[in-house]
Design a protein around this motif. Structure first.
Motif, PDB file in Angstrom:
ATOM      1  N   VAL A 138       0.850  -1.191   0.000  1.00 32.10           N
ATOM      2  CA  VAL A 138       0.000   0.000   0.000  1.00 32.10           C
ATOM      3  C   VAL A 138       0.886   1.243   0.000  1.00 32.10           C
ATOM      4  CG1 VAL A 138      -1.812   1.270   1.211  1.00 32.10           C
ATOM      5  CG2 VAL A 138      -1.812  -1.238   1.228  1.00 32.10           C
ATOM      6  N   LEU A 139       0.572   2.175  -0.899  1.00 27.35           N
ATOM      7  CA  LEU A 139       1.319   3.425  -1.015  1.00 27.35           C
ATOM      8  C   LEU A 139       0.354   4.598  -0.833  1.00 27.35           C
ATOM      9  CD1 LEU A 139       3.979   4.937  -1.794  1.00 27.35           C
ATOM     10  CD2 LEU A 139       3.183   4.826  -4.171  1.00 27.35           C
ATOM     11  N   ALA A 140       0.633   5.481   0.125  1.00 25.43           N
ATOM     12  CA  ALA A 140      -0.190   6.671   0.346  1.00 25.43           C
ATOM     13  C   ALA A 140       0.482   7.859  -0.320  1.00 25.43           C
ATOM     14  CB  ALA A 140      -0.362   6.932   1.838  1.00 25.43           C
ATOM     15  N   LEU A 141      -0.306   8.676  -1.028  1.00 28.55           N
ATOM     16  CA  LEU A 141       0.279   9.786  -1.769  1.00 28.55           C
ATOM     17  C   LEU A 141      -0.693  10.956  -1.889  1.00 28.55           C
ATOM     18  CD1 LEU A 141      -1.193   9.741  -4.798  1.00 28.55           C
ATOM     19  CD2 LEU A 141       0.362   7.830  -5.157  1.00 28.55           C
ATOM     20  N   SER A 142      -0.113  12.085  -2.266  1.00 32.55           N
ATOM     21  CA  SER A 142      -0.881  13.299  -2.554  1.00 32.55           C
ATOM     22  C   SER A 142      -0.370  13.848  -3.871  1.00 32.55           C
ATOM     23  CB  SER A 142      -0.702  14.331  -1.433  1.00 32.55           C
ATOM     24  OG  SER A 142      -1.454  15.496  -1.697  1.00 32.55           O
ATOM     25  N   ALA A 143      -1.244  13.913  -4.863  1.00 35.53           N
ATOM     26  CA  ALA A 143      -0.838  14.358  -6.192  1.00 35.53           C
ATOM     27  C   ALA A 143      -0.505  15.845  -6.182  1.00 35.53           C
ATOM     28  CB  ALA A 143      -1.948  14.078  -7.199  1.00 35.53           C
ATOM     29  N   ALA A 144       0.692  16.182  -6.676  1.00 37.39           N
ATOM     30  CA  ALA A 144       1.128  17.579  -6.726  1.00 37.39           C
ATOM     31  C   ALA A 144       0.976  18.168  -8.120  1.00 37.39           C
ATOM     32  CB  ALA A 144       2.581  17.684  -6.278  1.00 37.39           C
ATOM     33  N   GLY A 145       0.673  17.354  -9.099  1.00 36.30           N
ATOM     34  CA  GLY A 145       0.545  17.816 -10.473  1.00 36.30           C
ATOM     35  C   GLY A 145       0.874  16.690 -11.424  1.00 36.30           C
ATOM     36  N   THR A 146       1.055  17.019 -12.679  1.00 39.78           N
ATOM     37  CA  THR A 146       1.313  15.982 -13.667  1.00 39.78           C
ATOM     38  C   THR A 146       2.763  15.504 -13.658  1.00 39.78           C
ATOM     39  OG1 THR A 146       1.741  17.680 -15.348  1.00 39.78           O
ATOM     40  CG2 THR A 146      -0.519  16.822 -15.180  1.00 39.78           C
ATOM     41  N   ARG A 147       3.656  16.260 -13.007  1.00 42.72           N
ATOM     42  CA  ARG A 147       5.070  15.885 -12.993  1.00 42.72           C
ATOM     43  C   ARG A 147       5.566  15.414 -11.633  1.00 42.72           C
ATOM     44  NH1 ARG A 147       8.239  20.360 -16.788  1.00 42.72           N
ATOM     45  NH2 ARG A 147       6.965  20.040 -18.671  1.00 42.72           N
ATOM     46  N   GLN A 148       4.880  15.833 -10.567  1.00 48.04           N
ATOM     47  CA  GLN A 148       5.356  15.502  -9.224  1.00 48.04           C
ATOM     48  C   GLN A 148       4.251  14.913  -8.368  1.00 48.04           C
ATOM     49  OE1 GLN A 148       7.112  19.181  -7.686  1.00 48.04           O
ATOM     50  NE2 GLN A 148       9.134  18.241  -7.897  1.00 48.04           N
ATOM     51  N   VAL A 149       4.694  14.142  -7.380  1.00 46.05           N
ATOM     52  CA  VAL A 149       3.770  13.553  -6.417  1.00 46.05           C
ATOM     53  C   VAL A 149       4.446  13.550  -5.053  1.00 46.05           C
ATOM     54  CG1 VAL A 149       4.596  11.213  -6.990  1.00 46.05           C
ATOM     55  CG2 VAL A 149       2.369  11.524  -5.877  1.00 46.05           C
ATOM     56  N   HIS A 150       3.642  13.784  -4.010  1.00 50.83           N
ATOM     57  CA  HIS A 150       4.128  13.683  -2.636  1.00 50.83           C
ATOM     58  C   HIS A 150       3.800  12.282  -2.125  1.00 50.83           C
ATOM     59  CE1 HIS A 150       4.575  17.989  -2.884  1.00 50.83           C
ATOM     60  NE2 HIS A 150       3.275  18.199  -2.932  1.00 50.83           N
ATOM     61  N   LEU A 151       4.812  11.527  -1.771  1.00 48.51           N
ATOM     62  CA  LEU A 151       4.609  10.188  -1.224  1.00 48.51           C
ATOM     63  C   LEU A 151       4.736  10.248   0.293  1.00 48.51           C
ATOM     64  CD1 LEU A 151       6.746   8.068  -3.740  1.00 48.51           C
ATOM     65  CD2 LEU A 151       4.353   8.800  -3.918  1.00 48.51           C
ATOM     66  N   ALA A 152       3.753   9.730   0.979  1.00 43.48           N
ATOM     67  CA  ALA A 152       3.700   9.844   2.437  1.00 43.48           C
ATOM     68  C   ALA A 152       4.659   8.880   3.115  1.00 43.48           C
ATOM     69  CB  ALA A 152       2.280   9.584   2.925  1.00 43.48           C
TER      70      ALA A 152
END
Length: 282
Positions: free
Chosen positions: A163-177
């Motif tokens: 399981v991977l928790a994340l917050s999308a920052a846009g089309t190029r970046q993502v914040h992974l928790a």
């Protein structure tokens, strides 16, 4: 009879009588609402906009929204004539979404409860329940509902699913928790869920590329459902997201759920359901 309550910064608020009018950060206000206390107004954080974020506001209804971030001032707080202001704190030092100065100018002291990564989920829920009782609420309970959801997670987590928790920052970046820095993710791990570490960089989040997230090969993605995160529907043009979701299921995750047993039971149940479906496919 005097009223007093010591918040999680170690500050004790004392009044001649129990506070009757409570303004609150929307997450805290939604928790109090679940626990039988009706705020007279709620406000957002610097991440919020001109309207309350549905992901944070829970079952709140017909409660004035006072603004957020730079749009929140002492005049807005003063307009609802609060006796106290209830906020959260991540560092056990400063309230998160309101300044002490703005609340003081509005004539109301701030009471802040800890929700940071050093606090357990049961501890957070217990403190909000204690505050609700002190404010005259009649907590709806929800302990049985939460316990049942925890059992469902334990059962579903027996399958070896990542399981991977994340917050999308846009089309190029993502914040992974980082699972250890979020109380609800740490609680899931304690129930047996195999949460994926995101790699180097950042305290609570590792900000990286979608290609890196794809390389972690999760079976389930917990995607930030707050309004300040990029909605998953806007990621359809991102090849790595398309590849990720072709093999992984997606379920919503709200890092700022109302701090009540009812709200967290619903979240845990959704994770359990997603894991159960995935496990049945194995």
């Amino acid at each position: 009879m005097g009223w007093e309550f010591t918040d999680d910064r170690g500050i004790t608020l004392r009044r001649i009588g129990r506070p009757e009018r409570v303004a609150a950060y929307v997450r805290a206000g939604a928790a109090l609402w679940d626990l039988g206390v009706r705020p007279v107004g709620v406000y957002g954080s610097g991440h919020d906009g001109d309207e309350p974020d549905p992901a944070k506001s829970g079952a709140l209804a017909d409660v004035p929204y006072l603004g957020a971030g730079k749009g929140l001032d002492d005049g807005a707080i003063r307009s609802v004539r609060p006796d106290i202001v209830v906020d959260v704190t991540y560092d056990r030092d400063k309230p998160y979404a309101v300044t002490e100065a703005a609340a003081k100018r509005a004539g109301a002291p701030v009471l802040a409860l800890a929700v940071g990564g050093d606090t357990s989920l049961p501890g957070i829920l217990a403190r909000f329940a204690q505050l609700a009782v002190a404010l005259g609420g009649e907590p709806a309970g929800g302990e049985g509902e939460l316990a049942a959801a925890e059992d469902a997670v334990r059962s579903a987590a027996s399958a070896p699913l990542k399981v991977l928790a994340l917050s999308a920052a846009g089309t190029r970046q993502v914040h992974l928790a980082r699972p250890g820095t979020w109380p609800e993710l740490r609680h899931l791990a304690g129930l047996g869920v195999k949460l994926t570490e995101p790699g180097a960089g950042g305290a609570n989040w590792s900000t990286t590329s979608w290609e890196h997230a794809l390389g972690l090969a999760p079976d389930l993605v917990l995607a930030d459902a707050r309004a300040n995160a990029v909605p998953v529907g806007e990621l359809e043009s991102v090849p790595a997201w398309e590849a990720l979701t072709s093999t992984a299921a997606v379920a919503p995750w709200n890092p700022e759920l109302p701090c009540s047993a009812h709200a967290y039971a619903a979240f845990l149940r959704s994770v359990a359901d997603a894991l159960e479906v995935l496990g049945a496919r194995r």
